[in-house]
Design a protein around this motif. Structure first.
Motif, PDB file in Angstrom:
ATOM      1  N   GLN A 136       0.763  -1.148   0.202  1.00  0.00           N
ATOM      2  CA  GLN A 136      -0.076  -0.061   0.199  1.00  0.00           C
ATOM      3  C   GLN A 136       0.840   1.176  -0.001  1.00  0.00           C
ATOM      4  O   GLN A 136       0.657   2.234  -0.616  1.00  0.00           O
ATOM      5  N   ARG A 137       2.015   1.253   0.798  1.00  0.00           N
ATOM      6  CA  ARG A 137       2.863   2.336   0.684  1.00  0.00           C
ATOM      7  C   ARG A 137       3.578   2.662  -0.502  1.00  0.00           C
ATOM      8  O   ARG A 137       3.896   3.978  -1.056  1.00  0.00           O
ATOM      9  N   ALA A 138       3.907   1.400  -1.074  1.00  0.00           N
ATOM     10  CA  ALA A 138       4.825   1.725  -2.414  1.00  0.00           C
ATOM     11  C   ALA A 138       3.793   2.212  -3.566  1.00  0.00           C
ATOM     12  O   ALA A 138       4.172   2.904  -4.381  1.00  0.00           O
ATOM     13  N   VAL A 139       2.648   1.666  -3.518  1.00  0.00           N
ATOM     14  CA  VAL A 139       1.642   2.194  -4.660  1.00  0.00           C
ATOM     15  C   VAL A 139       1.232   3.897  -4.457  1.00  0.00           C
ATOM     16  O   VAL A 139       1.491   4.516  -5.236  1.00  0.00           O
ATOM     17  N   ALA A 140       1.272   3.998  -3.124  1.00  0.00           N
ATOM     18  CA  ALA A 140       0.878   5.542  -2.940  1.00  0.00           C
ATOM     19  C   ALA A 140       1.909   6.353  -3.274  1.00  0.00           C
ATOM     20  O   ALA A 140       1.841   7.487  -3.956  1.00  0.00           O
ATOM     21  N   ALA A 141       3.293   5.938  -3.052  1.00  0.00           N
ATOM     22  CA  ALA A 141       4.394   6.519  -3.139  1.00  0.00           C
ATOM     23  C   ALA A 141       4.751   6.858  -4.638  1.00  0.00           C
ATOM     24  O   ALA A 141       5.153   7.788  -5.210  1.00  0.00           O
ATOM     25  N   ALA A 142       4.449   5.481  -5.592  1.00  0.00           N
ATOM     26  CA  ALA A 142       4.672   5.574  -6.997  1.00  0.00           C
ATOM     27  C   ALA A 142       3.662   6.760  -7.546  1.00  0.00           C
ATOM     28  O   ALA A 142       3.899   7.393  -8.661  1.00  0.00           O
ATOM     29  N   LYS A 143       2.391   6.682  -7.022  1.00  0.00           N
ATOM     30  CA  LYS A 143       1.408   7.869  -7.536  1.00  0.00           C
ATOM     31  C   LYS A 143       1.783   9.057  -7.126  1.00  0.00           C
ATOM     32  O   LYS A 143       1.664  10.080  -8.115  1.00  0.00           O
ATOM     33  N   VAL A 144       2.584   9.211  -6.191  1.00  0.00           N
ATOM     34  CA  VAL A 144       3.052  10.647  -5.837  1.00  0.00           C
ATOM     35  C   VAL A 144       4.009  10.994  -6.989  1.00  0.00           C
ATOM     36  O   VAL A 144       4.088  11.963  -7.275  1.00  0.00           O
ATOM     37  N   ASP A 145       5.110  10.051  -7.135  1.00  0.00           N
ATOM     38  CA  ASP A 145       6.074  10.138  -7.962  1.00  0.00           C
ATOM     39  C   ASP A 145       5.672  10.574  -9.380  1.00  0.00           C
ATOM     40  O   ASP A 145       6.398  11.501 -10.222  1.00  0.00           O
ATOM     41  N   VAL A 146       4.733   9.889  -9.892  1.00  0.00           N
ATOM     42  CA  VAL A 146       4.091  10.066 -11.126  1.00  0.00           C
ATOM     43  C   VAL A 146       3.383  11.458 -11.370  1.00  0.00           C
ATOM     44  O   VAL A 146       3.539  12.062 -12.329  1.00  0.00           O
ATOM     45  N   ALA A 147       2.635  11.637 -10.409  1.00  0.00           N
ATOM     46  CA  ALA A 147       2.043  13.021 -10.337  1.00  0.00           C
ATOM     47  C   ALA A 147       2.923  14.251 -10.595  1.00  0.00           C
ATOM     48  O   ALA A 147       2.797  15.092 -11.128  1.00  0.00           O
ATOM     49  N   GLU A 148       4.106  13.994  -9.547  1.00  0.00           N
ATOM     50  CA  GLU A 148       4.940  15.271  -9.828  1.00  0.00           C
ATOM     51  C   GLU A 148       5.750  15.202 -10.945  1.00  0.00           C
ATOM     52  O   GLU A 148       6.126  16.151 -11.572  1.00  0.00           O
ATOM     53  N   GLN A 149       5.963  14.116 -11.666  1.00  0.00           N
ATOM     54  CA  GLN A 149       6.503  14.238 -13.070  1.00  0.00           C
ATOM     55  C   GLN A 149       5.813  14.614 -14.108  1.00  0.00           C
ATOM     56  O   GLN A 149       6.086  15.643 -14.788  1.00  0.00           O
ATOM     57  N   LEU A 150       4.434  14.403 -13.953  1.00  0.00           N
ATOM     58  CA  LEU A 150       3.369  14.853 -14.763  1.00  0.00           C
ATOM     59  C   LEU A 150       2.894  16.337 -14.730  1.00  0.00           C
ATOM     60  O   LEU A 150       2.369  17.009 -15.447  1.00  0.00           O
ATOM     61  N   SER A 151       3.304  16.953 -13.561  1.00  0.00           N
ATOM     62  CA  SER A 151       2.822  18.295 -13.309  1.00  0.00           C
ATOM     63  C   SER A 151       3.864  19.170 -13.875  1.00  0.00           C
ATOM     64  O   SER A 151       3.237  20.380 -14.331  1.00  0.00           O
ATOM     65  N   SER A 152       4.879  18.775 -14.319  1.00  0.00           N
ATOM     66  CA  SER A 152       5.697  19.654 -15.253  1.00  0.00           C
ATOM     67  C   SER A 152       5.515  19.562 -16.715  1.00  0.00           C
ATOM     68  O   SER A 152       4.983  18.316 -17.279  1.00  0.00           O
ATOM     69  N   GLN A 153       5.736  20.728 -17.422  1.00  0.00           N
ATOM     70  CA  GLN A 153       5.593  20.635 -18.780  1.00  0.00           C
ATOM     71  C   GLN A 153       6.323  19.286 -19.505  1.00  0.00           C
ATOM     72  O   GLN A 153       6.138  18.627 -20.349  1.00  0.00           O
TER      73      GLN A 153
END
Length: 213
Positions: A136-153
C-alpha cells in the motif's frame, strides 16, 4: 487520462508499432567491476529484470526515497541502510519491451561488502515478500512520483511522446495496473539473479553468486 488525450489528438495517427518484426528483448545477467583505488567511497549496483510497466512501482517498493527532510525512506531497506551507515538508492528504467529495477549501494570501501550483503538479505527477506502495508505504501509513493513528474511540462510531453510511440510511460493508470499483482511480481523479480556493477577495490566487492539470489 494521458492515453485519452493522445487518442483524441493527431498523435493517435502515428504508428504505434515497429513495422519491422523483432524478437523480444532478452535479459542477460553478468558482473562488471571497475577498479578504483583512490576513491574513499565504493559503489555497488544490483539490477533485476522486470516488466517495463512494473519498474517504477517496484522501485517504490524498495522504498529508499527520502520524503521528509533529514529523514530516510520508510521501507525495511531504507531503515537497514540508515542503521548500517551506508546509502541505498533505488532506481528503475522502463524500455519498450523490458525494464530494470535495482538499488545502488554506496559505502566506505572497507564497509562495502557488509553493506551489499545487508541489502541483498533485506531485499530477499522483506522486499521479495512484502507485507500488505508495504504494498500500500509503495503504490501511494509511486502515484505521488508520477503526479510530480506529470505536473511539469517536460514530464507531460515526455510521457505523451512515449505513449504515442508505443513505449511504456509511467502514468497513474500503469501504477494502478501494476498494484494488483505487485506482491507476486516482487517475489518473482527479486528472486531472480541480478546483474551487478561495482566501482572500487575488487577485493572489497562481493561476488554476486554469494548473495543468495
Amino acid at each position: 487520462e494521458l492515453a485519452q488525450l493522445v487518442g483524441a489528438s493527431k498523435l493517435a495517427e502515428l504508428p504505434s508499432e515497429n513495422v519491422l518484426a523483432s524478437a523480444p528483448t532478452a535479459f542477460a545477467g553478468g558482473v562488471q567491476q571497475l577498479y578504483e583505488t583512490a576513491a574513499p567511497v565504493a559503489h555497488y549496483a544490483l539490477a533485476f529484470s522486470c516488466a517495463p510497466e512494473a519498474a517504477s512501482t517496484l522501485a517504490a517498493l524498495l522504498g529508499t526515497q527520502r520524503r521528509v527532510k533529514w529523514g530516510h525512506g520508510g521501507s525495511e531497506l531504507a531503515q537497514a541502510a540508515a542503521q548500517g551507515g551506508f546509502a541505498a538508492d533505488a532506481f528503475s528504467f522502463a524500455y519498450s519491451d523490458a525494464g530494470l529495477v535495482g538499488v545502488l549501494v554506496s559505502a566506505p570501501t572497507a564497509q562495502l561488502r557488509s553493506a551489499v550483503e545487508t541489502v541483498a538479505a533485506t531485499v530477499q527477506k522483506h522486499i521479495a515478500r512484502p507485507s500488505a502495508n508495504a504494498v500500500q505504501r509503495a503504490v501511494a509513493a509511486a502515484k505521488v512520483d508520477v503526479a510530480e513528474q506529470l505536473s511539469s511540462q517536460t514530464g507531460a510531453v515526455r510521457a505523451l511522446g512515449q505513449i504515442a510511440l508505443g513505449q511504456n510511460a509511467a502514468t497513474l493508470e500503469s501504477v494502478e495496473k501494476a498494484a494488483g499483482s505487485l506482491s507476486k511480481t516482487a517475489e518473482s523479480v527479486f528472486a531472480s539473479k541480478p546483474v551487478a556493477v561495482s566501482i572500487g577495490l575488487s577485493q572489497s566487492t562481493p561476488y554476486v553468486d554469494t548473495l543468495g539470489f
